[in-house]
Design a protein around this motif. Structure first.
Motif, PDB file in Angstrom:
ATOM      1  N   GLU A 254      39.339  39.383  47.262  1.00  0.00           N
ATOM      2  CA  GLU A 254      40.728  39.425  46.813  1.00  0.00           C
ATOM      3  C   GLU A 254      41.674  38.822  47.860  1.00  0.00           C
ATOM      4  O   GLU A 254      42.614  38.099  47.517  1.00  0.00           O
ATOM      5  CB  GLU A 254      41.136  40.864  46.474  1.00  0.00           C
ATOM      6  CG  GLU A 254      40.495  41.373  45.179  1.00  0.00           C
ATOM      7  CD  GLU A 254      40.683  42.872  44.972  1.00  0.00           C
ATOM      8  OE1 GLU A 254      40.635  43.307  43.803  1.00  0.00           O
ATOM      9  OE2 GLU A 254      40.857  43.605  45.972  1.00  0.00           O
ATOM     10  N   VAL A 255      41.408  39.132  49.138  1.00  0.00           N
ATOM     11  CA  VAL A 255      42.242  38.555  50.199  1.00  0.00           C
ATOM     12  C   VAL A 255      42.075  37.037  50.224  1.00  0.00           C
ATOM     13  O   VAL A 255      43.052  36.283  50.391  1.00  0.00           O
ATOM     14  CB  VAL A 255      41.895  39.176  51.572  1.00  0.00           C
ATOM     15  CG1 VAL A 255      42.557  38.394  52.709  1.00  0.00           C
ATOM     16  CG2 VAL A 255      42.345  40.630  51.621  1.00  0.00           C
ATOM     17  N   GLU A 256      40.830  36.577  50.022  1.00  0.00           N
ATOM     18  CA  GLU A 256      40.597  35.125  50.001  1.00  0.00           C
ATOM     19  C   GLU A 256      41.381  34.464  48.872  1.00  0.00           C
ATOM     20  O   GLU A 256      42.025  33.423  49.059  1.00  0.00           O
ATOM     21  CB  GLU A 256      39.099  34.823  49.825  1.00  0.00           C
ATOM     22  CG  GLU A 256      38.309  35.007  51.109  1.00  0.00           C
ATOM     23  CD  GLU A 256      36.809  34.836  50.898  1.00  0.00           C
ATOM     24  OE1 GLU A 256      36.118  34.532  51.883  1.00  0.00           O
ATOM     25  OE2 GLU A 256      36.333  35.018  49.748  1.00  0.00           O
ATOM     26  N   ALA A 257      41.341  35.080  47.675  1.00  0.00           N
ATOM     27  CA  ALA A 257      42.044  34.503  46.517  1.00  0.00           C
ATOM     28  C   ALA A 257      43.551  34.511  46.762  1.00  0.00           C
ATOM     29  O   ALA A 257      44.255  33.541  46.452  1.00  0.00           O
ATOM     30  CB  ALA A 257      41.704  35.280  45.253  1.00  0.00           C
ATOM     31  N   LEU A 258      44.041  35.618  47.314  1.00  0.00           N
ATOM     32  CA  LEU A 258      45.479  35.740  47.603  1.00  0.00           C
ATOM     33  C   LEU A 258      45.918  34.649  48.583  1.00  0.00           C
ATOM     34  O   LEU A 258      46.901  33.950  48.347  1.00  0.00           O
ATOM     35  CB  LEU A 258      45.744  37.133  48.175  1.00  0.00           C
ATOM     36  CG  LEU A 258      47.173  37.600  48.405  1.00  0.00           C
ATOM     37  CD1 LEU A 258      47.186  39.129  48.549  1.00  0.00           C
ATOM     38  CD2 LEU A 258      47.825  36.975  49.623  1.00  0.00           C
ATOM     39  N   GLN A 259      45.179  34.492  49.678  1.00  0.00           N
ATOM     40  CA  GLN A 259      45.585  33.533  50.706  1.00  0.00           C
ATOM     41  C   GLN A 259      45.409  32.094  50.247  1.00  0.00           C
ATOM     42  O   GLN A 259      46.197  31.215  50.633  1.00  0.00           O
ATOM     43  CB  GLN A 259      44.820  33.782  52.010  1.00  0.00           C
ATOM     44  CG  GLN A 259      45.116  35.128  52.653  1.00  0.00           C
ATOM     45  CD  GLN A 259      46.587  35.307  53.024  1.00  0.00           C
ATOM     46  OE1 GLN A 259      47.372  34.360  52.995  1.00  0.00           O
ATOM     47  NE2 GLN A 259      46.971  36.527  53.355  1.00  0.00           N
ATOM     48  N   ALA A 260      44.383  31.848  49.430  1.00  0.00           N
ATOM     49  CA  ALA A 260      44.183  30.485  48.914  1.00  0.00           C
ATOM     50  C   ALA A 260      45.404  30.069  48.114  1.00  0.00           C
ATOM     51  O   ALA A 260      45.841  28.916  48.168  1.00  0.00           O
ATOM     52  CB  ALA A 260      42.926  30.420  48.052  1.00  0.00           C
ATOM     53  N   ALA A 261      45.989  31.019  47.375  1.00  0.00           N
ATOM     54  CA  ALA A 261      47.185  30.712  46.582  1.00  0.00           C
ATOM     55  C   ALA A 261      48.425  30.699  47.472  1.00  0.00           C
ATOM     56  O   ALA A 261      49.214  29.751  47.450  1.00  0.00           O
ATOM     57  CB  ALA A 261      47.351  31.737  45.460  1.00  0.00           C
ATOM     58  N   LYS A 262      48.579  31.744  48.285  1.00  0.00           N
ATOM     59  CA  LYS A 262      49.847  31.950  49.001  1.00  0.00           C
ATOM     60  C   LYS A 262      50.121  30.871  50.055  1.00  0.00           C
ATOM     61  O   LYS A 262      51.226  30.353  50.141  1.00  0.00           O
ATOM     62  CB  LYS A 262      49.852  33.338  49.652  1.00  0.00           C
ATOM     63  CG  LYS A 262      51.205  33.735  50.216  1.00  0.00           C
ATOM     64  CD  LYS A 262      51.182  35.163  50.750  1.00  0.00           C
ATOM     65  CE  LYS A 262      52.474  35.467  51.484  1.00  0.00           C
ATOM     66  NZ  LYS A 262      52.462  36.799  52.093  1.00  0.00           N
ATOM     67  N   THR A 263      49.122  30.575  50.874  1.00  0.00           N
ATOM     68  CA  THR A 263      49.349  29.538  51.894  1.00  0.00           C
ATOM     69  C   THR A 263      48.431  28.334  51.700  1.00  0.00           C
ATOM     70  O   THR A 263      48.775  27.230  52.096  1.00  0.00           O
ATOM     71  CB  THR A 263      49.136  30.085  53.329  1.00  0.00           C
ATOM     72  OG1 THR A 263      47.780  30.528  53.448  1.00  0.00           O
ATOM     73  CG2 THR A 263      50.057  31.240  53.617  1.00  0.00           C
ATOM     74  N   GLY A 264      47.267  28.571  51.077  1.00  0.00           N
ATOM     75  CA  GLY A 264      46.285  27.493  50.947  1.00  0.00           C
ATOM     76  C   GLY A 264      46.762  26.341  50.086  1.00  0.00           C
ATOM     77  O   GLY A 264      46.540  25.167  50.428  1.00  0.00           O
TER      78      GLY A 264
END
Lengths: 286, 286
Positions: free
Chosen positions: B167-177
């Motif tokens: 979930e953290v990976e998906a969140l960060q991929a969207a938020k900053t990635g």
């Protein structure tokens, strides 16, 4: 079809497109769909009718884009730190129904959606046309257009004196006029035609629209308008009504409506729907 | 030139352009210029270096656009209803120095500015290229990209349990990635070349960047970073550090840095500056 039939038809086309434009099931997505629901779709209608005048049969994507941008501006305008409104289009505002963070994000993403739609090949075959639409909308919406008008509005609150007529005109030309002008011109841009007559029409229409808004704020019905009224007077804000008086404000709006209609002379009878639209703006009660 | 010389040079080009991009003397204009000042200019640097790799000598306008969009996201992220931060790039945040309404408006206008810059002929001769840049940035920034990540972040706070690693990976991929990926790919888009290698590079770089951010938040120096640290741990938020432990987080960031460098194999020695950039991201202290 009458003007109202055509307005309804445009609204249905725009609504159908906007319903599919936001995917996802987080609160921010629900809030975006909420903000995209309702409204007269006047700006989108101007895009579609202006395009039709120039033989462009489908301008729904560009019309949806300006409605997304307008929706963003309403969501942010209604925030507690801005106008602090709890009612919009007869429904609770986004920050009331959800929360402020969701309202900030939903407004942000609605602005992005507007540029997403305009830059999409579905908007127009020719990327040069899409670029002009993106670029002109950015100018109309940014810190030299709509945001400038909002900032002037905030500055007026702390100025210690009511604005003059010239100042109110400049404020409104930026705050609401720039997007209405874009909406008027967009149909000609889509057809790669001269946007000058439609721009002149929309500029006069926007002026009449704002005076009508001030009249509505002064003596309209809140239930019918679907938003809080009487706020300008309560805040001691200078409006066309407070500056000119009700009678002169009505006369000025009528003159602007005539000017809007006259700007369409070159289109002859084919522009009658847009002339009806100008007359509607003068007499609207929401 | 070394990596740091090239980063400084890119920052100077971008800053010079951004200084002239905002005109006007209302608080909202001052706030926009404030928000556009400082920062590493990493995203803009990626645009300029990716473009240079493909023989495009001047990508300053597109680089300035991504920095304007990034600045908007920081101004709104720092709002009291969002992360409620008072320090950014070593300076008071916009709503602290001015007020919330000005911060909402300045952020709004900075987003608009990004699309204004990308759609301007100065960005690229070919409107088709400008349209791709607008369209891809809108996708990366909107409710399926950066705003999605921010909304997931808000949802996590009320979920009643810490997020999982996936979930953290998906969140960060969207938020900053998403924005970092756009920045990586933009240089190839400007050259009308295949963006796949630079996209793969930027995706891995973005992953390393976020882990480094979590490490910085856990053990960095606030003065050096120019922003508040330790907020994630205080809020009980799941981060790569809390989920993996510090050693495994460092290892994972190092692996991603290696992957970023490997994605550039096809460019040979010419891509050494971008490889240095990946190594810098791993070891940065601000």
């Amino acid at each position: 079809m009458t003007f109202h039939d055509r307005l309804d038809s445009a609204a249905r086309q725009i609504d159908a497109l906007l319903r599919t434009a936001v995917r996802g099931d987080l609160p921010v997505h629900d809030a975006m769909r909420h903000a995209l629901t309702g409204g007269k779709r006047l700006r989108g209608f101007l895009v579609i009718e202006g395009a039709a005048l120039h033989g462009v049969a489908d301008a729904t994507v560009a019309a949806a884009a300006i409605e997304a941008l307008h929706a963003y501006s309403l969501v942010h305008d209604d925030l507690p730190c801005m106008d602090d409104d709890d009612l919009r289009r007869g429904q609770p505002t986004v920050h009331v129904r959800w929360d402020e963070a969701t309202a900030v994000l939903a407004g942000d993403a609605l602005q992005t959606l507007a540029f997403d739609l305009l830059s999409d090949p579905a908007c127009h075959d020719d990327p040069a046309v899409r670029c002009v639409l993106v670029s002109t909308l950015a100018r109309a919406a940014g810190a030299g257009g709509m945001v400038l008008g909002q900032a002037l509005d905030i500055a007026a609150e702390t100025a210690g004196r009511p604005l003059t007529l010239n100042e109110v005109e400049a404020l409104q030309a930026a705050k609401t006029g720039a997007l209405i002008e874009w909406s008027g011109a967009a149909g000609a841009v889509l057809a790669e035609a001269d946007p000058a007559p439609l721009t002149a029409y929309a500029r006069a229409l926007g002026g009449a629209f704002q005076i009508a808004d001030d009249i509505l704020d002064a003596e309209g019905c809140e239930d019918r308008a679907g938003k809080r009224l009487g706020k300008d007077a309560a805040a001691g804000k200078a409006t066309f009504v407070s500056l000119l008086g009700m009678d002169a404000a009505r006369q000025r709006a009528a003159d602007l409506t005539d000017a809007a209609c006259a700007a369409l002379d070159g289109y002859g009878a084919r522009a009658e729907t847009l002339r009806d639209c100008a007359r509607f703006v003068l007499t609207r009660d929401r």
